[in-house]
Design an enzyme around this catalytic site. Structure first.
Site, mmCIF file in Angstrom:
data_model
loop_
_atom_site.group_PDB
_atom_site.id
_atom_site.type_symbol
_atom_site.label_atom_id
_atom_site.label_comp_id
_atom_site.label_asym_id
_atom_site.label_seq_id
_atom_site.Cartn_x
_atom_site.Cartn_y
_atom_site.Cartn_z
ATOM 1 N N ARG A 160 78.401 80.780 -12.255
ATOM 2 C CA ARG A 160 79.789 80.622 -12.734
ATOM 3 C C ARG A 160 79.907 79.418 -13.651
ATOM 4 O O ARG A 160 80.606 79.452 -14.666
ATOM 5 C CB ARG A 160 80.741 80.456 -11.540
ATOM 6 C CG ARG A 160 80.985 81.745 -10.773
ATOM 7 C CD ARG A 160 81.599 81.460 -9.408
ATOM 8 N NE ARG A 160 82.864 80.754 -9.503
ATOM 9 C CZ ARG A 160 83.352 79.958 -8.559
ATOM 10 N NH1 ARG A 160 82.682 79.754 -7.447
ATOM 11 N NH2 ARG A 160 84.510 79.372 -8.725
ATOM 12 N N ASP A 177 76.646 81.333 -2.267
ATOM 13 C CA ASP A 177 77.529 80.438 -3.023
ATOM 14 C C ASP A 177 76.735 79.545 -3.964
ATOM 15 O O ASP A 177 77.166 79.277 -5.083
ATOM 16 C CB ASP A 177 78.381 79.576 -2.090
ATOM 17 C CG ASP A 177 79.339 78.694 -2.889
ATOM 18 O OD1 ASP A 177 80.176 79.265 -3.623
ATOM 19 O OD2 ASP A 177 79.227 77.465 -2.822
ATOM 20 N N LYS A 202 82.087 78.937 3.027
ATOM 21 C CA LYS A 202 81.409 77.777 3.612
ATOM 22 C C LYS A 202 82.149 77.279 4.862
ATOM 23 O O LYS A 202 81.533 76.900 5.849
ATOM 24 C CB LYS A 202 81.286 76.658 2.570
ATOM 25 C CG LYS A 202 80.252 77.011 1.484
ATOM 26 C CD LYS A 202 80.193 75.978 0.365
ATOM 27 C CE LYS A 202 81.327 76.135 -0.614
ATOM 28 N NZ LYS A 202 81.176 75.400 -1.870
ATOM 29 N N HIS A 212 88.985 70.164 4.623
ATOM 30 C CA HIS A 212 88.319 70.336 3.336
ATOM 31 C C HIS A 212 89.256 69.940 2.216
ATOM 32 O O HIS A 212 90.415 70.341 2.195
ATOM 33 C CB HIS A 212 87.909 71.803 3.149
ATOM 34 C CG HIS A 212 87.170 72.035 1.869
ATOM 35 N ND1 HIS A 212 85.822 71.846 1.764
ATOM 36 C CD2 HIS A 212 87.606 72.391 0.637
ATOM 37 C CE1 HIS A 212 85.440 72.099 0.521
ATOM 38 N NE2 HIS A 212 86.508 72.433 -0.189
ATOM 39 N N SER A 249 84.420 80.995 -2.440
ATOM 40 C CA SER A 249 83.390 79.961 -2.424
ATOM 41 C C SER A 249 83.671 78.929 -1.324
ATOM 42 O O SER A 249 82.809 78.605 -0.502
ATOM 43 C CB SER A 249 83.344 79.288 -3.804
ATOM 44 O OG SER A 249 82.607 78.101 -3.779
HETATM 45 N N1 URA Z 1 84.716 73.964 -4.633
HETATM 46 C C1 URA Z 1 83.869 74.920 -4.188
HETATM 47 O O1 URA Z 1 83.199 74.743 -3.187
HETATM 48 N N2 URA Z 1 83.801 76.080 -4.848
HETATM 49 C C2 URA Z 1 84.533 76.339 -5.959
HETATM 50 O O2 URA Z 1 84.423 77.417 -6.509
HETATM 51 C C3 URA Z 1 85.393 75.326 -6.420
HETATM 52 C C4 URA Z 1 85.463 74.145 -5.740
#
Ligand code: URA
Ligand code: CA
Length: 454
Positions: A188, A181, A207, A102, A203
């Site tokens: 947010r 999320d 995932k 990621h 966040s």
């Molecule tokens: N990428 C994400 O998936 N979430 C965040 O809060 C910031 C970057």
């Protein structure tokens, strides 16, 4: 309880809710710096995702979190509650070690298209869910969709069977994964509560944990094109994510890497696919290849496929140089409905009508690139979206002919713009040129990888 609160004023019951929790108490407690318990965090997420807490109360709690922070336990609890807000992918029936990577988001950051086939060629399984670009950053799914026929919208059963047969598959994140999320991120975004490290970590990690892999490598970007401008912030974010992943029983490590210039030369969807394929063909060296292989070596070493990262580096280089990685990418593209011939002949990728040479306005060393602005320039040419409903033109973007530290003469070519629609061309060129700084002396060379956190 009413089903939707979005357009009406709702008074939550003052009496304690499920598990003895009252949402107002949570806001006040966090505002005064208190710690939220596991059941309080579970209540927050499970009720919010079912529209049982209004946005304004969650906004207030998020703001209190920004001021008072979350500790390690609260961050882990939030991550797990978010993970469990929707479907959790189970890959335990997959033979072999399943890995994931990621990136926190960058410009010209095409590492996935190189790292994933390289580690697949080393015998690991890559079952990856990727996102789309937003704003100045690109997304792997948008890039892959520039390949004629490629389909990223594949159901779980077929996804697993492609991973089994080809060693890798990359699909868009399904709507059922971590719905908390999606709601929280949108809130947010409009309440000034995006850049809290615990909220970002939860966040991202919710995932990653929901998508079921055994080993995760994180590429945490820092610099003027990244989310975390300061290296210290990026290191803190990386540390929190690694701790959270480890607490959840995963093998995980992070590289903190430079985003003070586009990672590769290409910024734009089919341009980036072309660059990744050419690297897998052995045609280019440079930072994109280097970082992709370093991420791959971390995964191979963690999977026990080599005795340490140094030995793994030899294996991943061999996987690239032998053409085995390119073969894996071709297999994945074919399994996902795309034309695998693009791996042999990149002219089959969409190409823009016009290629405009952009000339340097000055003579000197290229000493600074405001990287986010290069991403914006590409976006204005059609490579990205300003809002979710915009349609991308896969052929468009910016090819950087120069990198930081290069000496450039006035009127020398500094970039090539790939253009179909000239509507925003002038604005794009203006933003691009104003993002470049020239100096008489060469700038200090920046590291590509600042730190490894494992
Ligand atoms: N990428 C994400 O998936 N979430 C965040 O809060 C910031 C970057
Ligand atoms: Ca397994």
């Amino acid at each position: 309880v009413p089903e939707k609160f979005s357009h009406e004023v709702v008074f939550l019951p003052v009496s304690k809710g499920e598990g003895g929790v009252n949402f107002l108490d949570l806001i006040i407690k966090k505002r005064h710096g208190g710690r939220l318990s596991t059941s309080e965090i579970d209540y927050f997420i499970s009720h919010y995702v079912r529209d049982m807490v209004p946005d304004y109360q969650v906004a207030a709690l998020l703001m209190a979190i920004c001021f008072s922070g979350l500790d390690r336990k609260e961050t882990a609890d939030l991550t797990l509650a978010m993970r469990d807000s929707g479907e959790v992918v189970d890959l335990s029936d997959m033979d072999g070690v399943v890995v994931d990577k990621h990136s926190t988001g960058g410009v010209g950051d095409t590492t996935t298209l190189i790292t994933a086939p390289v580690v697949a060629a080393c015998g690991l399984k890559v079952a990856k869910m990727s996102g789309r670009g937003l704003g100045h950053t690109g997304g792997t799914i948008d890039k892959l969709e520039s390949i004629p026929g490629f389909n990223a919208d594949i159901d779980m059963k077929r996804f697993k069977s492609i991973v089994r047969d080809s060693g890798l598959a990359i699909i868009g994140q399904t709507g059922e994964l971590v719905p908390a999320d999606r709601k929280l991120y949108a809130l947010r975004d409009v309440t000034g509560t995006v850049d809290n490290i615990s909220l970002i970590a939860a966040s991202i990690m919710s995932k990653k944990l929901a998508s079921g892999s055994d080993i995760i490598v994180l590429d945490v970007k820092t610099g003027n094109g990244a989310f975390m401008k300061e290296q210290s912030q990026a290191e803190e974010l990386a540390t929190v994510m690694v701790e959270t992943g480890r607490d959840a029983g995963r093998k995980i490590m992070a590289l903190v890497t430079d985003m003070n210039q586009p990672l590769g030369n290409a910024v734009g969807n089919s341009l980036e696919v072309k660059e990744a394929i050419e690297i897998l063909q052995g045609k280019h060296r440079g930072d994109l290849r280097e970082l992709s292989l370093r991420l791959a070596a971390q995964l191979v070493a963690a999977a026990g496929g080599a005795d340490g990262v140094q030995a793994a580096t030899g294996l991943v280089e061999q996987a690239l140089e032998s053409g085995a990685a390119l073969e894996r990418l071709a297999r994945m593209i074919e399994a996902q409905g795309g034309d695998p011939q693009v791996c042999r002949d990149t002219s089959l990728l969409p190409e823009a009508e016009q290629k405009l040479s952009i000339r340097s306005p000055a003579t000197g060393y290229l000493s600074e690139i405001v990287t986010g602005e290069v991403g914006m320039a590409a976006m204005l040419l059609g490579a990205g979206r300003t809002k979710k409903t915009d349609v991308i033109d896969p052929a468009t973007g910016v090819w950087m002919s120069k990198r930081l530290g290069d000496f450039v003469k006035k009127d020398e070519e500094i970039a090539v713009f790939h253009v179909n629609d000239t509507k925003n061309l002038e604005q794009s060129e203006r933003r691009f040129l104003s993002a470049l700084v020239f100096s008489k002396k060469p700038p200090e060379k920046k590291a590509l990888v600042y730190r490894t956190i494992d």
